[in-house]
Design a protein around this motif. Structure first.
Motif, PDB file in Angstrom:
ATOM      1  N   ALA A 293      40.091 -41.708  63.000  1.00 57.50           N
ATOM      2  CA  ALA A 293      39.981 -42.601  64.149  1.00 57.50           C
ATOM      3  C   ALA A 293      38.804 -43.551  63.965  1.00 57.50           C
ATOM      4  CB  ALA A 293      39.775 -41.792  65.420  1.00 57.50           C
ATOM      5  N   GLN A 294      39.085 -44.802  64.299  1.00 57.78           N
ATOM      6  CA  GLN A 294      38.001 -45.766  64.413  1.00 57.78           C
ATOM      7  C   GLN A 294      37.663 -45.750  65.893  1.00 57.78           C
ATOM      8  OE1 GLN A 294      39.507 -49.570  65.095  1.00 57.78           O
ATOM      9  NE2 GLN A 294      37.838 -50.640  64.063  1.00 57.78           N
ATOM     10  N   MET A 295      36.406 -45.560  66.252  1.00 62.08           N
ATOM     11  CA  MET A 295      36.099 -45.574  67.682  1.00 62.08           C
ATOM     12  C   MET A 295      34.709 -46.135  67.952  1.00 62.08           C
ATOM     13  SD  MET A 295      35.948 -41.517  68.503  1.00 62.08           S
ATOM     14  CE  MET A 295      35.386 -41.839  70.149  1.00 62.08           C
ATOM     15  N   PHE A 296      34.509 -46.436  69.216  1.00 59.35           N
ATOM     16  CA  PHE A 296      33.272 -47.103  69.604  1.00 59.35           C
ATOM     17  C   PHE A 296      32.482 -46.206  70.553  1.00 59.35           C
ATOM     18  CE2 PHE A 296      36.220 -50.289  68.256  1.00 59.35           C
ATOM     19  CZ  PHE A 296      35.447 -51.158  67.519  1.00 59.35           C
ATOM     20  N   PHE A 297      31.191 -46.085  70.298  1.00 66.21           N
ATOM     21  CA  PHE A 297      30.301 -45.328  71.170  1.00 66.21           C
ATOM     22  C   PHE A 297      29.445 -46.322  71.941  1.00 66.21           C
ATOM     23  CE2 PHE A 297      29.970 -40.679  69.994  1.00 66.21           C
ATOM     24  CZ  PHE A 297      31.152 -40.646  69.257  1.00 66.21           C
ATOM     25  N   ASP A 298      29.379 -46.136  73.270  1.00 62.90           N
ATOM     26  CA  ASP A 298      28.505 -46.986  74.085  1.00 62.90           C
ATOM     27  C   ASP A 298      27.061 -46.616  73.832  1.00 62.90           C
ATOM     28  OD1 ASP A 298      30.437 -48.515  75.341  1.00 62.90           O
ATOM     29  OD2 ASP A 298      30.842 -46.911  76.810  1.00 62.90           O
ATOM     30  N   ILE A 299      26.201 -47.612  74.053  1.00 61.18           N
ATOM     31  CA  ILE A 299      24.772 -47.371  73.913  1.00 61.18           C
ATOM     32  C   ILE A 299      24.154 -47.449  75.306  1.00 61.18           C
ATOM     33  CG2 ILE A 299      22.623 -48.234  72.893  1.00 61.18           C
ATOM     34  CD1 ILE A 299      24.438 -49.514  70.702  1.00 61.18           C
ATOM     35  N   ALA A 300      23.290 -46.474  75.623  1.00 65.55           N
ATOM     36  CA  ALA A 300      22.638 -46.471  76.942  1.00 65.55           C
ATOM     37  C   ALA A 300      21.776 -47.727  77.081  1.00 65.55           C
ATOM     38  CB  ALA A 300      21.777 -45.215  77.083  1.00 65.55           C
ATOM     39  N   ASN A 301      21.865 -48.376  78.234  1.00 64.67           N
ATOM     40  CA  ASN A 301      21.081 -49.585  78.512  1.00 64.67           C
ATOM     41  C   ASN A 301      21.339 -50.726  77.530  1.00 64.67           C
ATOM     42  OD1 ASN A 301      19.795 -47.902  80.442  1.00 64.67           O
ATOM     43  ND2 ASN A 301      18.422 -47.206  78.814  1.00 64.67           N
ATOM     44  N   SER A 302      22.576 -50.850  77.068  1.00 65.63           N
ATOM     45  CA  SER A 302      22.877 -51.945  76.134  1.00 65.63           C
ATOM     46  C   SER A 302      24.354 -52.297  76.219  1.00 65.63           C
ATOM     47  CB  SER A 302      22.537 -51.529  74.702  1.00 65.63           C
ATOM     48  OG  SER A 302      23.065 -52.470  73.795  1.00 65.63           O
ATOM     49  N   TYR A 321      24.297 -36.270  67.874  1.00 65.78           N
ATOM     50  CA  TYR A 321      23.456 -37.440  67.584  1.00 65.78           C
ATOM     51  C   TYR A 321      24.266 -38.393  66.727  1.00 65.78           C
ATOM     52  CZ  TYR A 321      22.549 -35.166  63.034  1.00 65.78           C
ATOM     53  OH  TYR A 321      22.672 -34.571  61.815  1.00 65.78           O
ATOM     54  N   MET A 322      23.727 -39.577  66.492  1.00 67.11           N
ATOM     55  CA  MET A 322      24.415 -40.551  65.638  1.00 67.11           C
ATOM     56  C   MET A 322      23.449 -40.979  64.541  1.00 67.11           C
ATOM     57  SD  MET A 322      26.631 -42.848  68.217  1.00 67.11           S
ATOM     58  CE  MET A 322      27.925 -42.987  67.016  1.00 67.11           C
ATOM     59  N   VAL A 323      24.037 -41.344  63.401  1.00 67.18           N
ATOM     60  CA  VAL A 323      23.202 -41.849  62.317  1.00 67.18           C
ATOM     61  C   VAL A 323      23.766 -43.179  61.839  1.00 67.18           C
ATOM     62  CG1 VAL A 323      22.128 -41.382  60.086  1.00 67.18           C
ATOM     63  CG2 VAL A 323      22.759 -39.474  61.578  1.00 67.18           C
ATOM     64  N   LEU A 324      22.902 -44.189  61.779  1.00 70.02           N
ATOM     65  CA  LEU A 324      23.289 -45.492  61.255  1.00 70.02           C
ATOM     66  C   LEU A 324      22.671 -45.652  59.876  1.00 70.02           C
ATOM     67  CD1 LEU A 324      22.667 -47.948  64.260  1.00 70.02           C
ATOM     68  CD2 LEU A 324      24.572 -46.386  63.861  1.00 70.02           C
ATOM     69  N   ALA A 325      23.338 -46.465  59.049  1.00 66.78           N
ATOM     70  CA  ALA A 325      22.729 -46.841  57.775  1.00 66.78           C
ATOM     71  C   ALA A 325      21.473 -47.636  58.108  1.00 66.78           C
ATOM     72  CB  ALA A 325      23.695 -47.697  56.969  1.00 66.78           C
ATOM     73  N   ILE A 383      22.996 -39.147  73.436  1.00 71.09           N
ATOM     74  CA  ILE A 383      22.679 -38.542  72.141  1.00 71.09           C
ATOM     75  C   ILE A 383      21.813 -39.513  71.351  1.00 71.09           C
ATOM     76  CG2 ILE A 383      24.713 -37.041  72.095  1.00 71.09           C
ATOM     77  CD1 ILE A 383      26.127 -39.055  70.332  1.00 71.09           C
ATOM     78  N   PRO A 384      20.779 -39.000  70.689  1.00 71.07           N
ATOM     79  CA  PRO A 384      19.826 -39.872  70.002  1.00 71.07           C
ATOM     80  C   PRO A 384      20.451 -40.612  68.819  1.00 71.07           C
ATOM     81  CG  PRO A 384      19.386 -37.569  69.477  1.00 71.07           C
ATOM     82  CD  PRO A 384      20.448 -37.574  70.544  1.00 71.07           C
ATOM     83  N   ILE A 385      19.987 -41.824  68.609  1.00 68.83           N
ATOM     84  CA  ILE A 385      20.462 -42.618  67.468  1.00 68.83           C
ATOM     85  C   ILE A 385      19.382 -42.613  66.398  1.00 68.83           C
ATOM     86  CG2 ILE A 385      21.322 -44.854  66.693  1.00 68.83           C
ATOM     87  CD1 ILE A 385      21.989 -45.474  69.637  1.00 68.83           C
ATOM     88  N   TRP A 386      19.768 -42.152  65.240  1.00 60.88           N
ATOM     89  CA  TRP A 386      18.867 -42.078  64.093  1.00 60.88           C
ATOM     90  C   TRP A 386      19.325 -43.036  63.000  1.00 60.88           C
ATOM     91  CZ3 TRP A 386      14.993 -38.135  62.813  1.00 60.88           C
ATOM     92  CH2 TRP A 386      14.640 -37.349  63.924  1.00 60.88           C
ATOM     93  N   ILE A 387      18.444 -43.296  62.066  1.00 63.29           N
ATOM     94  CA  ILE A 387      18.881 -43.908  60.809  1.00 63.29           C
ATOM     95  C   ILE A 387      18.576 -42.889  59.720  1.00 63.29           C
ATOM     96  CG2 ILE A 387      18.706 -46.370  61.381  1.00 63.29           C
ATOM     97  CD1 ILE A 387      15.900 -46.394  60.187  1.00 63.29           C
ATOM     98  N   GLY A 388      19.405 -42.892  58.658  1.00 62.40           N
ATOM     99  CA  GLY A 388      19.213 -41.936  57.570  1.00 62.40           C
ATOM    100  C   GLY A 388      19.789 -42.512  56.303  1.00 62.40           C
ATOM    101  N   ALA A 399      28.114 -46.272  59.978  1.00 61.80           N
ATOM    102  CA  ALA A 399      27.564 -45.466  61.072  1.00 61.80           C
ATOM    103  C   ALA A 399      28.432 -44.223  61.223  1.00 61.80           C
ATOM    104  CB  ALA A 399      27.573 -46.255  62.379  1.00 61.80           C
ATOM    105  N   ILE A 400      27.825 -43.109  61.599  1.00 61.45           N
ATOM    106  CA  ILE A 400      28.610 -41.888  61.810  1.00 61.45           C
ATOM    107  C   ILE A 400      28.221 -41.233  63.128  1.00 61.45           C
ATOM    108  CG2 ILE A 400      28.855 -41.401  59.341  1.00 61.45           C
ATOM    109  CD1 ILE A 400      26.695 -39.125  59.898  1.00 61.45           C
ATOM    110  N   MET A 401      29.191 -40.471  63.682  1.00 62.37           N
ATOM    111  CA  MET A 401      28.801 -39.547  64.737  1.00 62.37           C
ATOM    112  C   MET A 401      28.505 -38.259  63.977  1.00 62.37           C
ATOM    113  SD  MET A 401      32.363 -38.260  66.478  1.00 62.37           S
ATOM    114  CE  MET A 401      33.345 -36.993  65.680  1.00 62.37           C
ATOM    115  N   ALA A 402      27.352 -37.644  64.267  1.00 67.02           N
ATOM    116  CA  ALA A 402      26.959 -36.466  63.510  1.00 67.02           C
ATOM    117  C   ALA A 402      27.365 -35.206  64.236  1.00 67.02           C
ATOM    118  CB  ALA A 402      25.449 -36.493  63.280  1.00 67.02           C
ATOM    119  N   VAL A 403      28.087 -34.333  63.510  1.00 72.94           N
ATOM    120  CA  VAL A 403      28.523 -33.057  64.074  1.00 72.94           C
ATOM    121  C   VAL A 403      27.905 -31.962  63.211  1.00 72.94           C
ATOM    122  CG1 VAL A 403      30.486 -31.641  64.754  1.00 72.94           C
ATOM    123  CG2 VAL A 403      30.676 -34.147  64.795  1.00 72.94           C
ATOM    124  N   PRO A 404      26.680 -31.562  63.536  1.00 75.40           N
ATOM    125  CA  PRO A 404      25.958 -30.637  62.651  1.00 75.40           C
ATOM    126  C   PRO A 404      26.648 -29.289  62.468  1.00 75.40           C
ATOM    127  CG  PRO A 404      24.766 -31.005  64.714  1.00 75.40           C
ATOM    128  CD  PRO A 404      25.864 -32.008  64.666  1.00 75.40           C
TER     129      PRO A 404
END
Length: 966
Positions: A293-302, A321-325, A383-388, A399-404
Motif C-alpha cells: 500500500a502507498q499511503m499518507f500519514f498526517d503530520i500534527a500541526n501541519s 514512529y516514522m523514519v524519513l531519509a 508518533i515521533p518522526i525521526w531521520i535515519g 520514508a517508512i512507517m516503523a513497526v519495531p
RNA sequence: GCCGGAGUGGCGGAAUUGGUAGACGCGCUGGAUUCAAAAUCCAGUAUUGGCAACGAUGUGUGGGUUCGAGUCCCACCUCCGGUACCA
C-alpha cells in the motif's frame, strides 16, 4: 642413425599459425553478410574496455569459448555473425589524461591497437569489418540519437509501451493530467486549462516528470578538495582514494533514464530467455517487485503529509514512529528549534557516508529525532518522526512507517533510542517463523484482531482505499538510472537549453554532437570539464549546451545492434539487417555485468522494440557467464618506520617474529615477473629478483632486503653471521583480481610465443568449466602441448619425416574411437562444456595412437572436429590431407550411433549400496534374468550368505543393487 | 548487511537425469631407451590396514531423506562476484 633435424616435421605452431592467419585475412574467410539462405546465428562476446594494461589471460577465456561455438555453428550450416569491438569511453583513460596530459582519444587508440594485436594473435574468427568503437563519432551519433528518442518519449501504462511526447502534450491540452495513464513522477494534477496556461518553462518542468530520459536532482559523491565528483570506486572508507580527502553526498541536477517504467516487462520477460536461474534471480531481486500500500500519514500541526509504501499494512497498529531519509524533502520543515542543533550534526554525519556504508552497517544503527509528530491513522496516536541513514532517499518513497515488533531494523532502532514497541503479530502458532515470513495472528490491532496475516493485509488494503488514506500499489526496488557524469571522456548529451532554460534535443541532422577539444581534462569549477569549452557551450543564438556527458553504460547498451550494420550513416542499423539478425543467440561475458549492463541493454532494446525498430523483445536469448581468471598477487613486507633512514623489506617467513618485536609492516605488491616460483608457496625474490625490483622502483634503490640467511643492500649480498648467505625473500602469494594495480597481469602473447595460439586456446578451455572462477597457472599447459604434438604425429610416420596416412577402410574399433569422440564433443559443445571436449580429444588421440591408426577417413573427420578448437593446426592438416579451401568452411562430422552399440555391459554389483564386484552381462538382458544371474556370482554369495535378501534393484544398463538385512 | 555463485586426491578438474567418486591432464614414483641428459615410451599413484587376496574410510562442517547422495532437503563455515559513478 637419426634423420637430419631439418627433415623432421615436428609440430611447429609458430610457422603454421603465421601462415594461416595471413591466408584467412587474405581470403576473408570470416566475412559475413545478411544476404544468405542459411539460418542465422549470432554469437557475441561482451566487448572489452581497452585499458592501459592490455589484454590479460582472463579476457580470452570467454572469447575462445565463443569462437569455438561460432566456428562449430559455421561448420554446422549456419550463417554466423561473430563481431568484436571496444567499449572505448571510460574513467581510466580520463584519469590517465589528467595525470599525464595525453588526450584520452590518443591513449584509447593506442590501447585499442594493442588489444587488436593481442586478439589477432589468438586466431579468432571475428568479422573485423564490423568492428565498433563507442567513442567514435560515427558510432556515438546513434547513442545520442537513441538518447534524444528517449527524451522525446513517455511510457503509456494502458498500451504498455513508449509513445511520443507529442501524443502526451495533445492529451494534456485536451484533458489535463487525467487525460492519459502515463508512468510519471509528477506530484499533483492539472486541468487542460491549467496546462494550456503554463509557460514554456513550466511545461518543460512538468514534462521532465514524464520523459523516459529526464533531468532531476540526484546525489553524487562530491569531493571539495579535488573539486570533482567521484565514482564509488574512488571512495574508500568515506574519503577519496587519491589524497584521502573528505567526500560528501551532494545533490546536483542530472539526467536519468526512467528504467522503472519498464520494470514489470524486465521482470516478466525473464521467463522467455535462456539464462541461468542464478542470473534471472539476480535480475529479479534487483528489480525487487513488491505489492503493498502507498499511503499518507498526517503530520500534527501541519498541512503536509508523509507518503510511505508498506508491504505490511496489517501491522499499522504497531507503527509507533516514522523514519524519513535524511535527504527527504520534508525534513527541513519538520525540525523543531529544540532539535535543530542535534539534527544538523546528524545531517553532517550522514553526508559523509556512502550509500553502501549506509546499507551495510547494521550493527550500529544511527538516527535523530526531528521534534515533530505524525499521526497514526488507525491508533490516532502521535508518533515521533525521526531521520535515519538506513532509509534511503531513492528507495520507495524515502520514508517508512516503523513497526519495531515486526521488522528487524526498526526493532534495533527502537531499542537503541527507547521508542515504543507494540506487538501486533502473534507467531506462537508458527514455530521457527521469522519476521520476514508473512505468518501469524494479528493482535493489539482493533478490527484486525484474530485475523491471519494474509487476510489482515487484504482487509487493511480495502480499508485504506475506502478511507482515502492511500492505494494498493506495486513498488520496485529498481531505481531510475542516473545517466549524467561530470566528465570529459563520454558522449556529449544532444541537449541544449534556451535562454529560459527549457531543454531541447538536437535533430538527427545535427548529430553527432562531437566532443570539443579542451586543453585541460580536470574538472572545472562548475563541475564538468566541458564547461571550460566556452565556444562550444555558448551557441550564437543564446542557447547553451549540456556540459555533462553520458556514462560508460550508454554505448554498451545497444552495440550488439550496431554490429548488424556497422557502417550505416542513415540509421542505427538498417531494418533489413536488423530483421535478419534479430537478436543475439549466444552472449558470453562476466558475471560482474549481471545487473548493470544487462539491465540497461534490455531496457534500451525494449524501447526500440516499442518504436518498431527491432523485431525481438529481448536482446540476448542465451547468456553464459564466464568465470574470472584470477591472478596471484605476490607481496613483500616493508617496515613502516625507516631503519637509519633506509627502507627495510623482510622475508614473509620472518613476519610473525618481527611483528612480535612490536614492528609493523605494510604489504607491497611486486611485479610477478621478478618472482621465482611464481604462484607457489615457495615463491620468492632472489638477489637477481631484488635487483630488478629496485630498478623498477628506484625510490627503494638503497633499501635493505633481509632474508633469513642474508641481507641485500646497494647490490651487495652479505651473509648473516653463521648463515649460508643465500638471499631468499619469500613473498606472500594471495589469489585476487588480475589487474594492473596488483602487477600480476599475464599477457597471453607470452604464452602464445612459447606454445602457440592453438595450445593457449585449448589450455584455457582445459582449465575447467567456463562459468567457474579460477586462478591462472600454467602448470598443466605442457599436457595440452603434448596432446597437440601427438595428434600431429598421427599423420606422420614414426620418424616424423614423411606425411603418411592410409587409405584403407578403418576397423570397427577405429570407427568406435572416432564416433565416441564425435558424440562427446558435439554434445559437450552444445552444453558449453569445453573442458570435457579437450579431454575427449585426448582420449581419442591416445586410443588411436595405441591402435596405430593412420586411416584417412578417421583423421579427416578428426581434423574437422578439431577445427573449432585448434583452428591453425587443423587448417594445416586439412591442406596436408589434400583439401583445397578452408577447413572452417567444411562440414562438421556427423555422428553414426551404429558404431557405438555395445553387446556386453560390465554391471557394477552393489550390496546395500556398496560396490562389491562387477560382472559382464548382455546389454539386452532382462531385469528378471539379471536378478537370477547376479546371485550366481561368488562374491555376491559371500556377501549375502546367511542374510535375508529383501529386494534386488536393477537399473537396466547401469547397475544392480542387492538389499539384504541381518 | 543484502543478492548470486563456488568448495571433490599433492594441483587443475570429471561424474550430463539420485546409480561404479577421482575420467583427462599436471606433478610425483619406478622402469625402458641413452655414454649421459633432454625428449619419448611403459607401469603405478585418494587416504589407510595388509605380502596379497581383500577390507575400512572418503566429495568444506553438522544433521536428514533414500535400496543408493558429490548430486536432493535443513543448519552452518570459508572464499569469490555484484551492491546502482570501475568496466
Amino acid at each position: 642413425m637419426y634423420p637430419n633435424k631439418t627433415e623432421i616435421m615436428e609440430y611447429q605452431p609458430r610457422e603454421i599459425e603465421r601462415k594461416w592467419k595471413a591466408y584467412w585475412e587474405e581470403h576473408k574467410v570470416y566475412k559475413v553478410t545478411h544476404q544468405s539462405d542459411k539460418p542465422k546465428f549470432y554469437v557475441l562476446d561482451m566487448f572489452p574496455y581497452p585499458s592501459g594494461a592490455g589484454l590479460h589471460v582472463g579476457h580470452p577465456l570467454g572469447y575462445v569459448a565463443s569462437d569455438i561455438y561460432a566456428r562449430y555453428k559455421r561448420m554446422s550450416g549456419f550463417n554466423v555473425l561473430h563481431p568484436m569491438g571496444y567499449d572505448a569511453f571510460g574513467l581510466p583513460a580520463e584519469q590517465y589524461a589528467i595525470s599525464t596530459g595525453v588526450h584520452p582519444a590518443k591513449s584509447t587508440a593506442e590501447n585499442i591497437q594493442r588489444y587488436r594485436e593481442q586478439m589477432d594473435n589468438l586466431g579468432f574468427s571475428y568479422d573485423w569489418d564490423r568492428e565498433v568503437q563507442t567513442s567514435d563519432p560515427s558510432y556515438y551519433k546513434w547513442t545520442q540519437w537513441i538518447f534524444a528518442e528517449l527524451f522525446a518519449h513517455y511510457y503509456d501504462v494502458d498500451q504498455n509501451k513508449a509513445r511520443s511526447i507529442s501524443d502526451l502534450t495533445v492529451a494534456f491540452a485536451q484533458a489535463g493530467s487525467a487525460g492519459v495513464n502515463a508512468y510519471h513522477s509528477y506530484e499533483g494534477q492539472f486541468s487542460a486549462a491549467e496546462w494550456n496556461a503554463m509557460s514554456a518553462v513550466q511545461k518543460d518542468e512538468v514534462l521532465m516528470n514524464y520523459r523516459l530520459a529526464y533531468r532531476k536532482a540526484s546525489y553524487v559523491n562530491w569531493c571539495e578538495a579535488l573539486g570533482t565528483v567521484l565514482a564509488n570506486d574512488e571512495v574508500k572508507d568515506g574519503v577519496s582514494e587519491r589524497g584521502g580527502y573528505p567526500v560528501e553526498r551532494r545533490a546536483m541536477l542530472q539526467w536519468s533514464l526512467r528504467i522503472t517504467a519498464y520494470a514489470e516487462r524486465l521482470l516478466n520477460d525473464l521467463n522467455d530467455i535462456d539464462w541461468s536461474d542464478a542470473m534471472k534471480r539476480m535480475q529479479g531481486n534487483w528489480i525487487g517487485r513488491s505489492e503493498g500500500a502507498q499511503m499518507f500519514f498526517d503530520i500534527a500541526n501541519s498541512e503536509a503529509k508523509i507518503e510511505i509504501f508498506t508491504t505490511r499494512p496489517d501491522t499499522i497498529f504497531g507503527a509507533t514512529y516514522m523514519v524519513l531519509a535524511p535527504e527527504h524533502d520534508l525534513v527541513p520543515g519538520l525540525i523543531t528549534p529544540e532539535q535543530a542543533a542535534q539534527v544538523e550534526e546528524y545531517l553532517h554525519y550522514v553526508k559523509s557516508r556512502t550509500e553502501r556504508e549506509r546499507m551495510a552497517e547494521v550493527k550500529e544503527v544511527t538516527g535523530c529525532f526531528l521534534g515533530s509528530y505524525a499521526i497514526n491513522p488507525f491508533t490516532n496516536e502521535n508518533i515521533p518522526i525521526w531521520i535515519g541513514e538506513y532509509v534511503l532517499k531513492d528507495y520507495g518513497t524515502g520514508a517508512i512507517m516503523a513497526v519495531p515488533s515486526d521488522d528487524d531494523r526498526d526493532d534495533a532502532f527502537a531499542r537503541k533510542f527507547g521508542l515504543k514497541i507494540v506487538d501486533v503479530v502473534d507467531k506462537s502458532k508458527y514455530p521457527g517463523s521469522t519476521r520476514h515470513d508473512k505468518e501469524g495472528i494479528i493482535i493489539n490491532s482493533g478490527f484486525l484482531n484474530g485475523l491471519e496475516v494474509p487476510a489482515a493485509i487484504e482487509e487493511m488494503l480495502q480499508r485504506i482505499e475506502k478511507m482515502g488514506l492511500g492505494k494498493r500499489r506495486v513498488n520496485y526496488k529498481l531505481r531510475d538510472a542516473l545517466f549524467s557524469r561530470q566528465r570529459y571522456w563520454g558522449e556529449p548529451f544532444p541537449i541544449q537549453y534556451d535562454q529560459e532554460g527549457v531543454s531541447h534535443a538536437l535533430d538527427t541532422a545535427q548529430l553527432p554532437l562531437e566532443l570539443p577539444e579542451v586543453e585541460d581534462f580536470k574538472p572545472s569549477s562548475v563541475g564538468s570539464p566541458l564547461a571550460r569549452a566556452a565556444d562550444w557551450v555558448n551557441l550564437p543564438n543564446g542557447f547553451k549546451r549540456e556540459t555533462d556527458t553520458m556514462p560508460g553504460s550508454a554505448g554498451s547498451s545497444w552495440y550488439f545492434l550496431r554490429y548488424m550494420d556497422p557502417h550505416n550513416g542513415q540509421e542505427f542499423a538498417s531494418q533489413e539487417a536488423v530483421n535478419y539478425w534479430r537478436e543475439v543467440d549466444l552472449y558470453i561475458g562476466g558475471t560482474e555485468h549481471a545487473v548493470g549492463h544487462l539491465m540497461y541493454s534490455r531496457m534500451w532494446h525494449k524501447f526500440l522494440y516499442d518504436k518498431g525498430l527491432v523485431p525481438s523483445k529481448e536482446p540476448f536469448k542465451k547468456l553464459i557467464n564466464q568465470g574470472m581468471i584470477q591472478g596471484v598477487v605476490e607481496s613483500v613486507f616493508l617496515q613502516k618506520e625507516k631503519v637509519n633512514g633506509q627502507s627495510r623489506f623482510i622475508c614473509h617467513s620472518m613476519l610473525a617474529e618481527e611483528e612480535a618485536k612490536g614492528l609493523s609492516f605494510s604489504k607491497i605488491p611486486v611485479l610477478v615477473d621478478y618472482v621465482t616460483d611464481y604462484g607457489l608457496p615457495s615463491s620468492h625474490l632472489d638477489a637477481a629478483g631484488v635487483q630488478k625490483f629496485i630498478e623498477w622502483r628506484p625510490d627503494y634503490q638503497n633499501a635493505i632486503f633481509e632474508g633469513p640467511e642474508a641481507i641485500f643492500q646497494n647490490g651487495t649480498v652479505t651473509a648473516k653471521p653463521g648463515k649460508s648467505g643465500v638471499l631468499q625473500l619469500v613473498t606472500l602469494s594471495e589469489v585476487g583480481k588480475m589487474s594492473k594495480s596488483m602487477f600480476n597481469v599475464i599477457n597471453p602473447d607470452d604464452v602464445v610465443e612459447q606454445y602457440g595460439a592453438d595450445c593457449f586456446r585449448m589450455y584455457e578451455m582445459f582449465l575447467g568449466p567456463i562459468e567457474q572462477a579460477k586462478p591462472w597457472d600454467t602448470k598443466g599447459i605442457s599436457g595440452v602441448y603434448n596432446f597437440l604434438r601427438r595428434f600431429w604425429a598421427l599423420f606422420y610416420d614414426k620418424t616424423l619425416t614423411n606425411f603418411k596416412v592410409s587409405d584403407e577402410a578403418p576397423s570397427k574399433a577405429e570407427y568406435k574411437i572416432l564416433h565416441t569422440a564425435i558424440k562427446k564433443i558435439k554434445e559437450d559443445i552444445e552444453r558449453y562444456s569445453f573442458n570435457t571436449c579437450v579431454s575427449a580429444f585426448m582420449i581419442a588421440v591416445n586410443d588411436l595412437q595405441k591402435a596405430n591408426c593412420n586411416k584417412r577417413e578417421v583423421l579427416d573427420a578428426l581434423t574437422r572436429l578439431m577445427a573449432p578448437f585448434a583452428p591453425h593446426q587443423a587448417e594445416e592438416l586439412w591442406h596436408l590431407l589434400g583439401h583445397d579451401g578452408s577447413v572452417h568452411h567444411a562440414d562438421f562430422p556427423v555422428l553414426n550411433e551404429a558404431f557405438l552399440v555395445e553387446d556386453v555391459i560390465e554391471y557394477p554389483v552393489q550390496i546395500n549400496g556398496k560396490l562389491r564386484t562387477t560382472a559382464p552381462f548382455p546389454a539386452d538382458a532382462q531385469p528378471q534374468t539379471l536378478e537370477k544371474a547376479v546371485m550366481e556370482i561368488e562374491a555376491v554369495q559371500k556377501w549375502t550368505e546367511g542374510k535375508e535378501i529383501k529386494k534386488i534393484i536393477v537399473v537396466p544398463k547401469r547397475m544392480i543393487n542387492i538389499v539384504v538385512v541381518g
